[in-house]
Scaffold this active site. Structure first.
Site, PDB file in Angstrom:
ATOM      1  N   TYR A 246       0.831  -1.202   0.000  1.00 12.28           N
ATOM      2  CA  TYR A 246       0.000   0.000   0.000  1.00 12.28           C
ATOM      3  C   TYR A 246       0.861   1.247   0.000  1.00 12.28           C
ATOM      4  CZ  TYR A 246       0.839   1.034   4.985  1.00 12.28           C
ATOM      5  OH  TYR A 246       1.412   1.366   6.181  1.00 12.28           O
TER       6      TYR A 246
ATOM      7  N   ARG B  43       8.273   4.069  -4.761  1.00 12.03           N
ATOM      8  CA  ARG B  43       8.273   3.071  -3.686  1.00 12.03           C
ATOM      9  C   ARG B  43       7.246   1.973  -3.940  1.00 12.03           C
ATOM     10  NH1 ARG B  43       7.577   5.055   2.390  1.00 12.03           N
ATOM     11  NH2 ARG B  43       5.462   5.430   1.649  1.00 12.03           N
TER      12      ARG B  43
ATOM     13  N   ARG C  78      -7.877 -21.086  -1.173  1.00 13.22           N
ATOM     14  CA  ARG C  78      -6.795 -20.702  -0.270  1.00 13.22           C
ATOM     15  C   ARG C  78      -5.616 -21.648  -0.405  1.00 13.22           C
ATOM     16  NH1 ARG C  78      -5.058 -21.893   4.986  1.00 13.22           N
ATOM     17  NH2 ARG C  78      -4.282 -20.102   6.182  1.00 13.22           N
TER      18      ARG C  78
ATOM     19  N   LYS D  63       6.588  -2.014   1.826  1.00 11.68           N
ATOM     20  CA  LYS D  63       5.421  -1.417   2.484  1.00 11.68           C
ATOM     21  C   LYS D  63       4.206  -2.348   2.301  1.00 11.68           C
ATOM     22  CE  LYS D  63       3.205   3.099   3.155  1.00 11.68           C
ATOM     23  NZ  LYS D  63       3.666   3.319   4.542  1.00 11.68           N
TER      24      LYS D  63
ATOM     25  N   GLU E  78      12.333   2.296  14.143  1.00  8.94           N
ATOM     26  CA  GLU E  78      11.441   3.343  13.647  1.00  8.94           C
ATOM     27  C   GLU E  78      10.198   3.390  14.516  1.00  8.94           C
ATOM     28  OE1 GLU E  78      10.408   2.228   9.632  1.00  8.94           O
ATOM     29  OE2 GLU E  78      10.068   0.154  10.219  1.00  8.94           O
TER      30      GLU E  78
END
Length: 286
Positions: free
Chosen positions: A33, A52, A101, A150, A182
């Protein structure tokens, strides 16, 4: 007013947007995302977010479903139809629904699921917290080893936010091997003298888009930047501390684990960095 969202090529009322229960983003957190801020109806540092996004998708062996120009058109349309002056555009790409799945993701082409939505945040740049600073606690960093991607794997950062809330503060900083990595959704910094210190880029931290811009502006303003790890003790003894993110921009940190940082209030270095960042980003907004 009903919010309009984007789902796989269609602009829909949010109540009509549906994603399969077999989507790998839902079952496996198999997706990435980005969040782009909007100020005065324009997108902030959009090009950096595109770069990114492309990197995150590549690291997960996923195809980028749109060109940068197409992404920009989608973002602008959502900002326009939802009348967003200040706020954010959230973008998510998952591997999609390959069928039933299975832990192994498919080797053949699967159509990704693409979702975007807006969030209105009136007065985003005038956040009162920037005037008084935020308080953080430290917690162990037990996330996976590819924090530079991310992904939508945000359970532990969410737990970190809740740990901070329960402690009566604003956020948590992750600590691994005795040093800060972070924040839960931001990069972390300290200031000693005129020197800005922040952890170097690696797979241990997210390569923040705001981080890159702020450090560039700091160098241009004749501030010294040192990219290295620092401990909580060193942070508590610093003159100033702060975080950066797409939504917080540059936010002062005035307390860490109950100890005041510097004078216990926002300092002049962080205030100047925030001012420079917002000014430059508004000039370059699209």
């Amino acid at each position: 007013m009903t919010r309009t969202v984007y789902l796989n090529g269609a602009y829909l009322p949010e109540a009509e947007a549906k994603v399969s229960i077999f989507d790998r983003g839902f079952l496996m957190a198999d997706g990435v995302y980005e969040v782009t801020s909007v100020l005065d109806g324009k997108l902030i540092d959009f090009g950096g977010h595109c770069v990114r996004l492309a990197r995150s998708l590549s690291e997960l062996e996923m195809q980028n479903p749109h060109s940068d120009a197409e992404w920009l058109a989608i973002h602008r349309e959502l900002v326009a139809v939802n009348a967003i002056e200040d706020g954010m555009v959230y973008l998510q790409v998952t591997r999609g629904n390959p069928g039933d799945r299975d832990f192994a993701y498919p080797s053949d082409d699967v159509t990704p699921t693409v979702v975007l939505f807006t969030q209105a945040k009136p007065g985003l740049a005038d956040n009162p917290a920037a005037k008084v600073g935020i308080k953080v606690i430290s917690i162990p960093d037990i996330r996976w080893g590819r924090r530079d991607i991310k992904t939508v794997q945000l359970l532990y950062p969410s737990m970190g936010k809740m740990a901070a809330k329960k402690a009566g503060v604003d956020d948590s900083w992750f600590v691994e091997d005795g040093v800060v990595t972070e924040g839960t959704s931001n990069n972390a910094y300290i200031v000693k003298g005129n020197k800005i210190i922040t952890r170097q880029l690696s797979s241990d931290i997210l390569h923040g888009i705001t981080r890159a811009a702020v450090l560039r502006f700091a160098v241009e303003a004749q501030m010294e930047v040192e990219e290295r790890a620092f401990s909580i003790d060193e942070a508590q003894a610093a003159d100033e501390a702060f975080i950066t993110s797409a939504s917080a921009f540059v936010m002062p940190v005035v307390e860490i684990d109950g100890a005041a940082v510097g004078a216990g209030k926002p300092g002049h270095v962080v205030a100047r960095l925030r001012e420079i960042y917002l000014d430059e980003m508004r000039k370059a907004a699209v």
